[in-house]
Design an enzyme around this catalytic site. Structure first.
Site, PDB file in Angstrom:
ATOM      1  N   GLY A  43       0.774  -1.167  -0.010  1.00  0.00           N
ATOM      2  CA  GLY A  43       0.009  -0.087   0.181  1.00  0.00           C
ATOM      3  C   GLY A  43       0.697   1.313   0.033  1.00  0.00           C
ATOM      4  N   THR A  98       1.244   3.406  -2.343  1.00  0.00           N
ATOM      5  CA  THR A  98       0.892   4.633  -2.912  1.00  0.00           C
ATOM      6  C   THR A  98      -0.333   5.226  -2.043  1.00  0.00           C
ATOM      7  OG1 THR A  98      -0.770   2.894  -3.871  1.00  0.00           O
ATOM      8  CG2 THR A  98       1.153   3.633  -5.261  1.00  0.00           C
ATOM      9  N   GLY A  99      -0.651   4.617  -1.046  1.00  0.00           N
ATOM     10  CA  GLY A  99      -1.709   5.388  -0.038  1.00  0.00           C
ATOM     11  C   GLY A  99      -1.053   6.432   0.827  1.00  0.00           C
ATOM     12  N   ASP A 119      -0.804   6.289   4.243  1.00  0.00           N
ATOM     13  CA  ASP A 119      -0.078   5.930   5.391  1.00  0.00           C
ATOM     14  C   ASP A 119       1.458   5.396   4.566  1.00  0.00           C
ATOM     15  OD1 ASP A 119      -2.022   6.528   6.717  1.00  0.00           O
ATOM     16  OD2 ASP A 119      -1.818   4.698   8.033  1.00  0.00           O
ATOM     17  N   LEU A 152      -3.020  -7.857  -2.918  1.00  0.00           N
ATOM     18  CA  LEU A 152      -3.436  -8.563  -1.495  1.00  0.00           C
ATOM     19  C   LEU A 152      -3.866  -9.932  -1.984  1.00  0.00           C
ATOM     20  CD1 LEU A 152      -5.432  -5.611   0.487  1.00  0.00           C
ATOM     21  CD2 LEU A 152      -3.486  -6.958   1.328  1.00  0.00           C
ATOM     22  N   ALA A 171      -5.068  -2.127   1.769  1.00  0.00           N
ATOM     23  CA  ALA A 171      -6.412  -2.503   1.893  1.00  0.00           C
ATOM     24  C   ALA A 171      -7.541  -1.381   0.966  1.00  0.00           C
ATOM     25  CB  ALA A 171      -6.626  -2.134   3.259  1.00  0.00           C
ATOM     26  N   SER A 205      -7.237  -1.399  13.083  1.00  0.00           N
ATOM     27  CA  SER A 205      -8.285   0.002  12.993  1.00  0.00           C
ATOM     28  C   SER A 205      -9.293   0.016  14.086  1.00  0.00           C
ATOM     29  CB  SER A 205      -8.917  -0.066  11.701  1.00  0.00           C
ATOM     30  OG  SER A 205      -9.905   0.821  11.901  1.00  0.00           O
ATOM     31  N   GLU A 225     -11.855   1.090  14.071  1.00  0.00           N
ATOM     32  CA  GLU A 225     -13.288   0.728  13.488  1.00  0.00           C
ATOM     33  C   GLU A 225     -13.491  -0.426  14.157  1.00  0.00           C
ATOM     34  OE1 GLU A 225     -14.987   3.862  11.661  1.00  0.00           O
ATOM     35  OE2 GLU A 225     -15.779   1.725  11.008  1.00  0.00           O
ATOM     36  N   TYR A 258     -15.860  -3.779   6.432  1.00  0.00           N
ATOM     37  CA  TYR A 258     -14.477  -3.488   6.457  1.00  0.00           C
ATOM     38  C   TYR A 258     -13.840  -4.085   8.043  1.00  0.00           C
ATOM     39  CZ  TYR A 258     -10.509  -0.158   7.563  1.00  0.00           C
ATOM     40  OH  TYR A 258      -9.304   0.427   7.928  1.00  0.00           O
TER      41      TYR A 258
END
Ligand code: NAP
Ligand code: G4F
Length: 339
Positions: free
Chosen positions: A8, A10-11, A13, A59, A82, A127, A129, A151
């Site tokens: 990840g 390119t995201g 974080d 992934l 993700a 997370s 979440e 998610y």
């Protein structure tokens, strides 16, 4: 020289973490999925760094991860990839769960089957979440997980399987239970960035309406730049563990909206439209973290607070809008020094 694989990359974080690791002298192998358009804008500034390599990865592709571990022999793997949008996970539950839950299992299996349990340290992006609509806040590492979206359900599986592999096979695997963290690099469909972009565009006469959903939800919002430091610190510990990373302050979407429009000198309610389509089938109403363990064991403290985060994001969007392709250069001249 240590080698780290970052999924990840390119995201939001991934880009800050890659920067941090390069600054610490790591060789960084950034994994990106194939996209039909180039989407490396968050890492373009480090693209030509001699210690950064990019590789394709998904992934859902086990073969990729075996090949990359075999080739690069990493010391550390940070799993940040993700489908990270909670609302979208209600629309694409299977895709979200396949990647978010099974993706990290594939990496852990590769580490185990390649007999590298005592060689590779693994970080999992868990997370806040996962706490869902648990009413017993503030949340720490032992609080009950009551996930309220596909998610979050997938993140709970990943969180548990990381602990299971740590305990069963002795892998140095840690999960960071990160509360919401934002930045000028935040994806444009998350609420904070949607608000800062809208405020900047309204200020420049490029937009006249902002559509939002639930303004009452509360989040413990921190800055991504601070939070990637905690990820790295977890993997430098002798023993792996799980850590809550949060500011310890919570604010509503409404408060964030007002704070940002205040930075812009605008009244948000002149432009706001509440759109029922932006409400979720199941909302997470209140997130507040207790990061005492991380502050004590990792000596981690965030530098940003709610106000500096909102200001940093608004100002970055305002500058970006002014400079975008030089189209608004005339406005920049008129407003020089106004921000
Ligand atoms: P983000 O900006 O959405 O970045 C997600 C990254 O994952 C992007 O590079 C994306 O690639 C990549 N990705 C998506 N699906 C993939 C797939 N199937 N295979 C390979 N790569 C894939 O998310 P973030 O804010 O940086 O968050 C990083 C991680 O922390 C995520 O796991 C997220 O769920 C978790 N997390 C985030 C927060 C937060 O508040 N930001 C809080 C807790 C946990 P593209 O660039 O091609 O889309
Ligand atoms: O910005 P959000 O989409 O972030 P959310 O759902 O809290 O998820 C983020 O943080 C999680 C950590 O807790 C991460 F795991 C996850 O990957 C992601 O980074 O929404 C924040 C709140 C929600 O309550 C939402 O209902 O804002 C509310 N909201 C109101 N109007 C909106 C909007 N959210 C979005 N995205 N767009 C709106 O127009």
């Amino acid at each position: 020289m240590k080698t780290a694989i970052v999924t990840g990359v390119t995201g939001q974080d991934g880009s800050y973490l890659a920067e941090l690791l390069l600054s610490k002298g790591y060789r960084v192998i950034g994994l990106k999925r194939r996209t039909s358009l180039i989407n490396t804008s968050r890492i373009d500034h480090i693209f030509s760094h001699e210690n950064l390599s990019l590789e394709y990865y998904d992934l859902e592709d086990s073969g990729c991860i075996y090949k990359l571990i075999h080739y690069y022999e990493p010391d550390e793997i940070y799993n940040l990839a993700a489908q990270s949008h909670v609302r979208v996970s209600f629309d694409m539950p299977e895709h979200t769960v396949n990647g978010v839950a099974i993706g990290p299992l594939k990496i852990l299996e590769a580490i185990r089957n390649m007999n590298l349990c005592d060689k590779i340290k693994f970080y999992q992006a868990s997370s806040s979440e996962m706490y869902g609509d648990n009413p017993e806040y503030p949340f720490n590492e032992t609080s009950r997980l009551m996930p309220a979206s596909p998610y979050a359900c997938a993140k709970v599986f990943a969180h548990n399987i990381v602990r299971n592999y740590r305990e069963s096979y002795g892998i140095h695997a840690s999960s960071g239970i990160l509360f919401n963290h934002e930045s000028p690099r935040r994806g444009e469909t998350f609420v904070t960035r949607k608000i800062t972009l809208a405020a900047a565009r309204i200020k420049l006469g490029l937009q006249d309406q902002l559509c939002l959903g639930n303004l009452d939800a509360k989040r413990d919002w921190g800055h991504a730049k601070d939070y990637v430091v905690a990820m790295w610190k977890m993997l430098q510990k002798i023993s792996p563990s799980d850590y809550v990373i949060s500011t310890g302050e919570t604010h509503s979407v409404k408060e964030f909206l007002e704070e940002v429009f205040d930075c812009a000198g605008l009244d948000p309610y002149k432009y706001l439209k509440i759109d029922a389509r932006l409400f979720r089938p199941h909302e997470v109403p209140y997130l507040l973290g207790d990061s005492t363990k991380a502050r004590k064991e990792l000596s981690w403290t965030p530098e940003h607070n709610f106000k500096t985060l909102a200001k940093d994001m608004y100002e970055a969007d305002y500058k970006q809008m002014l400079n975008s392709e030089g189209r608004y250069g005339h406005i920049e001249k008129a407003l020089r020094g106004a921000i």
